[in-house]
Scaffold this motif. Structure first.
Motif, mmCIF file in Angstrom:
data_model
loop_
_atom_site.group_PDB
_atom_site.id
_atom_site.type_symbol
_atom_site.label_atom_id
_atom_site.label_comp_id
_atom_site.label_asym_id
_atom_site.label_seq_id
_atom_site.Cartn_x
_atom_site.Cartn_y
_atom_site.Cartn_z
ATOM 1 N N PHE A 519 0.827 -1.216 0.000
ATOM 2 C CA PHE A 519 0.000 0.000 0.000
ATOM 3 C C PHE A 519 0.853 1.254 0.000
ATOM 4 O O PHE A 519 0.647 2.159 -0.815
ATOM 5 N N LEU A 520 1.822 1.337 0.914
ATOM 6 C CA LEU A 520 2.645 2.546 0.996
ATOM 7 C C LEU A 520 3.497 2.735 -0.251
ATOM 8 O O LEU A 520 3.764 3.873 -0.663
ATOM 9 N N ASP A 521 3.914 1.641 -0.878
ATOM 10 C CA ASP A 521 4.680 1.756 -2.115
ATOM 11 C C ASP A 521 3.830 2.394 -3.204
ATOM 12 O O ASP A 521 4.328 3.201 -4.002
ATOM 13 N N TRP A 522 2.540 2.050 -3.232
ATOM 14 C CA TRP A 522 1.607 2.647 -4.208
ATOM 15 C C TRP A 522 1.181 4.054 -3.782
ATOM 16 O O TRP A 522 0.993 4.935 -4.618
ATOM 17 N N PHE A 523 1.074 4.273 -2.489
ATOM 18 C CA PHE A 523 0.547 5.527 -1.945
ATOM 19 C C PHE A 523 1.539 6.680 -2.064
ATOM 20 O O PHE A 523 1.149 7.846 -2.161
ATOM 21 N N THR A 524 2.856 6.385 -2.065
ATOM 22 C CA THR A 524 3.871 7.439 -2.018
ATOM 23 C C THR A 524 4.797 7.361 -3.227
ATOM 24 O O THR A 524 4.908 6.335 -3.901
ATOM 25 N N THR A 525 5.521 8.459 -3.460
ATOM 26 C CA THR A 525 6.297 8.614 -4.692
ATOM 27 C C THR A 525 7.695 8.028 -4.632
ATOM 28 O O THR A 525 8.275 7.718 -5.669
ATOM 29 N N ASN A 526 8.282 7.888 -3.460
ATOM 30 C CA ASN A 526 9.678 7.492 -3.338
ATOM 31 C C ASN A 526 9.789 5.996 -3.047
ATOM 32 O O ASN A 526 8.812 5.349 -2.668
ATOM 33 N N LYS A 727 8.583 3.181 -10.651
ATOM 34 C CA LYS A 727 7.495 2.406 -10.048
ATOM 35 C C LYS A 727 6.166 3.105 -10.326
ATOM 36 O O LYS A 727 6.126 4.287 -10.715
ATOM 37 N N GLU A 728 5.066 2.388 -10.130
ATOM 38 C CA GLU A 728 3.740 2.966 -10.266
ATOM 39 C C GLU A 728 3.264 3.455 -8.901
ATOM 40 O O GLU A 728 3.458 2.781 -7.894
ATOM 41 N N PHE A 729 2.693 4.642 -8.879
ATOM 42 C CA PHE A 729 2.146 5.159 -7.624
ATOM 43 C C PHE A 729 0.934 6.015 -7.926
ATOM 44 O O PHE A 729 0.723 6.474 -9.058
ATOM 45 N N ASN A 730 0.122 6.214 -6.921
ATOM 46 C CA ASN A 730 -1.128 6.956 -7.070
ATOM 47 C C ASN A 730 -0.864 8.369 -7.575
ATOM 48 O O ASN A 730 -0.071 9.107 -6.983
ATOM 49 N N GLY A 731 -1.520 8.747 -8.667
ATOM 50 C CA GLY A 731 -1.392 10.093 -9.209
ATOM 51 C C GLY A 731 -0.237 10.282 -10.170
ATOM 52 O O GLY A 731 -0.050 11.388 -10.696
#
Length: 832
Positions: A519-526, A727-731
């Motif tokens: 979740f945090l990997d997808w939720f954040t940019t770094n 990586k892929e992330f939200n937004g």
């Protein structure tokens, strides 16, 4: 009537109709319901003024949009909204008031609001009925004026219908239930009986994918139905209408134009012409809050009794300013409820804890805001975010700690402060102290001068006990206040020896569970840090702009500790929970806990910080426990400082060698005492938030709410190194699609000798405005003013010469390299 729609708007005042108008024009199937008649709330008795003056960036945009929209409504709808564009003259009796206007001018200039400054002689020449001999000057908005509240509401309603919206009157909402896919809203028809509005017994349901509440004075009922807290409570506002003034009648009969709306801010009133007489609207001390729990069923388009004694001072000052008004009598009076919030800003955006529920509540200037709020809220709902940063209006800026008594107390204070000087360094006193950390009494004893963040008391700076008897720590200024010299010394101490900052107000969240890492990997940019390490990262809005900045500490394989801005605990908690719930099926269980109140934080920074910690650390080999080898930069360790268990994070917001010391809050007083004692021989100085703000600018550290906001992407903020495009992330897609529209820079400024920028000033090149500051202050490292802001991308190159407007003058500014102080981070990384 419709029983299934894309969006249901609840409330038929100016704000509700403005929202329905814009949602319908955006193509959403829209239904508005109103429990009584359109305009039956505060709209009907509003004075209809359209003040463009506002010290907030987002609100200035909202008001500017409204005024421009209202001028076009008749051409679109065929209904005359009653817009009189007579201008607005805001007078000043003091130099401090003129300083306020000059600071406002910086905001107005960046928004594009037309305004000009007038001298007393120019005012007297234009409007001879005014007494101007005791004035310093004035700010004039030529495009300002007033409007008929009922007419503009009906014009917005007609425009909404023309765009496909439906509007139903006499429909009261009695309940909301989220089905998992949409809102099921329980409604009841209302009927009139004997002049009262009563339930008819006809109950039905409306299903809506989205709901917007714009319920005005009924916000507390709305909060109860939704199971949330909304700190919007009305306060009495009274205004009086005089009989015709013969002098005014003669002035107009001679062919002269209508007077502008007059505001004597130092006298705390507005005045405008009304049928040959004057309307006086004061913002006096002692106006009480009303309806803290509910509006009585018997209260419809009703008013309260006038209290002339309460406004006697303001009435006499009107006679002083307009001597011809002394002989005219009173013709009419109004005393009705106007909603306020603790900071005066409305609540616009997502409701905490609820999906697809949007609030538009707490409008003290609802007529002025109605059009702009409809426009920008519609952008948020249909595009994922507004084009301007709306975070300052977000309903989640108030946490669950907020109570009714707090809202009443602060709303009454806010009302009385409408015309009080709005210093950038102001700290309002009502309902304080409220939330205090364990070391609060120690800090007060050491001379701490407190500010308030999210209800928490936090030292702004420390003033000495031996200050001169005539020194007033509560004195405020638009230039360098009395606090400036102390903040400067504190900043210098961190650069030279060491400083101790109480940062307990930081928002803190624990995120764990089998799905936490994914979740945090997808939720954040770094990239996520490895166990025992930390990373700086960003969460994005659905539009690809910056929602939040996080420091992430990885405590284990699926265990994380997130630190974010102190004023935004509930905002961050709500976003984390909603997105984790939304994506839970993909990533697996995620457990999120707001632990802000469980942990205190002390930031220890400066060249001597390692030596101070070495006095306290309990370790088998204390000599090496804090070395780079055992405790490298950007790592976190559980250590013992005396008897206090501490999670120490090697990071410093000031750009010096330092640690954040996160500890169980009940150890706060003990740990504070130990650090102060250990620091005595190492030159430790207690440091407040203002010095820290200056120091972080020397390192080009962006701050959420200033450089970081929902109107710019991390790439535009110059934070590429914290964005992993592999990586892929939200937004991500939306962020990349926006490109680089502007760029964040740090500037060194040769400004005036007695003032620093506040972060609202425009930036210029060859007379053209090319950007704006978002932060400002003083640099002890460079001995001059410093600021951060946004400029056109081609102007972000270090060495670019610009100008910054301060107090209506242009001063030299130069774009510096990122992190102009210690760009290689040698001081942060130093070993010992």
């Amino acid at each position: 009537m419709k029983t299934q729609v894309k969006v249901l708007v609840v409330g038929g005042g100016a704000v509700g109709c403005g929202i329905a108008y814009h949602l319908a024009k955006a193509g959403w199937d829209t239904l508005l319901v109103e429990r009584d008649e359109l305009t039956a709330g505060s709209t009907w008795h509003a004075a209809g003024l359209l003040p463009l003056f506002n010290m907030g960036y987002a609100t200035s945009h909202i008001h500017d949009y409204s005024v421009k929209l209202y001028a076009s409504l008749e051409a679109e709808t065929g209904l005359n909204a009653g817009f009189t564009r007579c201008g607005n003259l805001r007078m000043a009796q003091t130099d401090a008031r003129m300083d306020e206007y000059m600071l406002y001018s910086a905001t107005a200039e960046t928004v594009g609001v037309e305004h000009e400054f007038l001298t007393p002689a120019q005012m007297k020449d234009r409007w001879p009925l005014l007494r101007t001999d005791d004035l310093k000057g004035a700010l004039f908005h030529p495009t300002d004026g007033y409007i008929n509240p009922a007419d503009v509401t009906q014009a917005l309603a007609k425009g909404a219908r023309m765009a496909g919206a439906a509007i139903e009157r006499k429909v009261q909402v009695n309940g909301y239930r989220w089905s998992g896919d949409d809102w099921v809203v329980t409604c009841e028809r209302m009927v009139e009986k004997g002049g009262r509005l009563v339930p008819s017994g006809e109950v039905f349901e409306i299903r809506a994918e989205h709901v917007v509440t714009a319920t005005g004075n009924h916000a507390q009922r709305t909060a109860r139905l939704l199971g949330i807290k909304i700190p919007a409570i009305p306060v009495e506002h009274q205004y009086i209408v005089t009989e015709p003034d013969p002098a005014l009648a003669a002035w107009r009969a001679a062919g002269n134009p209508e007077h502008p709306v007059l505001r004597d801010a130092d006298a705390k009133w507005y005045v405008r012409e009304e049928r040959g007489g004057w309307i006086l609207g004061p913002y006096e001390e002692g106006a009480p809050a009303r309806f803290p729990y509910d509006v009585p069923e018997t209260f419809r388009a009703d008013l309260f009794p006038l209290d002339l004694e309460r406004i006697e001072e303001e009435y006499m000052s009107m006679i002083h300013r307009l001597p011809s008004s002394e002989t005219v009598g009173l013709k009419d009076d109004f005393n009705g409820p106007i909603c306020y919030t603790p900071d005066g800003n409305p609540l616009v955006g997502p409701a905490p804890g609820l999906r697809n529920m949007w609030l538009a509540e707490g409008f003290s200037f609802g007529i002025t805001a109605a059009g702009g709020v409809g426009h920008y809220l519609t952008q948020m709902m249909t595009q994922g975010e507004a084009e301007i940063d709306m975070a300052s209006l977000d309903p989640r800026r108030y946490g669950k700690w907020m109570t009714t008594e707090y809202a009443v107390t602060k709303n009454e204070e806010c009302y009385s402060h409408v015309f009080i000087l709005h210093h950038p360094d102001e700290e309002r006193e009502a309902a304080r102290p409220l939330r205090t950390a364990p070391a609060y009494d120690r800090q007060i004893a050491a001379g701490a001068q407190m500010g308030q963040v999210n209800g928490w008391e936090r030292p702004n700076y420390y003033g000495p006990k031996d200050a001169p008897a005539d020194f007033d720590h509560k004195a405020r200024s638009f230039r360098r206040g009395g606090w400036w010299q102390y903040a400067r010394d504190e900043a210098q101490a961190i650069r030279d020896t060491a400083g101790l900052i109480d940062a307990s107000a930081f928002a803190k969240h624990s995120v764990s569970g089998p799905g936490a890492t994914a979740f945090l990997d997808w939720f954040t940019t770094n990239k996520l840090p490895k166990p025992g390490r930390i990373n700086l990262t960003y969460a994005l809005t659905e539009a690809g702009t910056t929602r939040t900045e996080y420091t992430i500490v990885r405590r284990g394989e699926n265990e994380y500790y997130l630190v974010s801005a102190g004023a935004w605990a509930d905002y961050d908690s709500d976003n984390l929970r909603k997105l984790a719930e939304e994506m839970g099926g993909e990533f697996g269980p995620v457990h999120i806990h707001d632990v802000t109140n469980q942990y205190g934080v002390f930031a220890l920074a400066g060249p001597n910080s390692r030596a101070i910690l070495a006095e306290l650390i309990r370790d088998a080999d204390p000599a090496t426990a804090l070395s780079n080898k055992r405790f490298p930069w950007l790592s976190a360790k559980d250590i013992e400082l005396g008897m206090c268990p501490t999670m120490a994070i090697r990071v410093a917001y000031t750009g010096e060698l330092g640690w954040e010391l996160h500890h169980p809050v009940e150890f706060g007083r003990y740990l504070w005492d130990q650090l102060v004692k250990a620091g005595e021989k190492h030159g430790l100085k207690l440091v407040g938030a203002r010095a820290q703000n200056w120091l972080r600018q020397e390192k080009s550290y962006r701050a959420f709410g200033t450089e970081l906001g929902r109107d710019a992407t991390p790439l535009e903020a110059g934070l590429d190194r914290f964005v992993d495009l592999d990586k892929e992330f939200n937004g991500k897609a939306k962020m990349l699609a926006k490109g680089i529209r502007s760029k964040c820079v740090t500037l060194l400024i040769d400004g005036p000798a007695d003032a620093d920028p506040w972060g609202r000033e425009g930036l210029f090149l060859d007379g053209e405005r090319v950007g704006r500051l978002t932060s400002g202050g003083w640099s002890v490292a460079f001995g001059k003013q410093i600021g951060m802001g946004y400029v056109r991308p081609e102007l972000s190159v270090p060495g670019t010469k610009l100008k910054v407007r301060m107090f209506r003058e242009l001063y030299d500014a130069e774009v510096a390299e990122d992190s102009p102080f210690d760009p290689s981070n040698a001081r942060i990384r130093q070993d010992g």
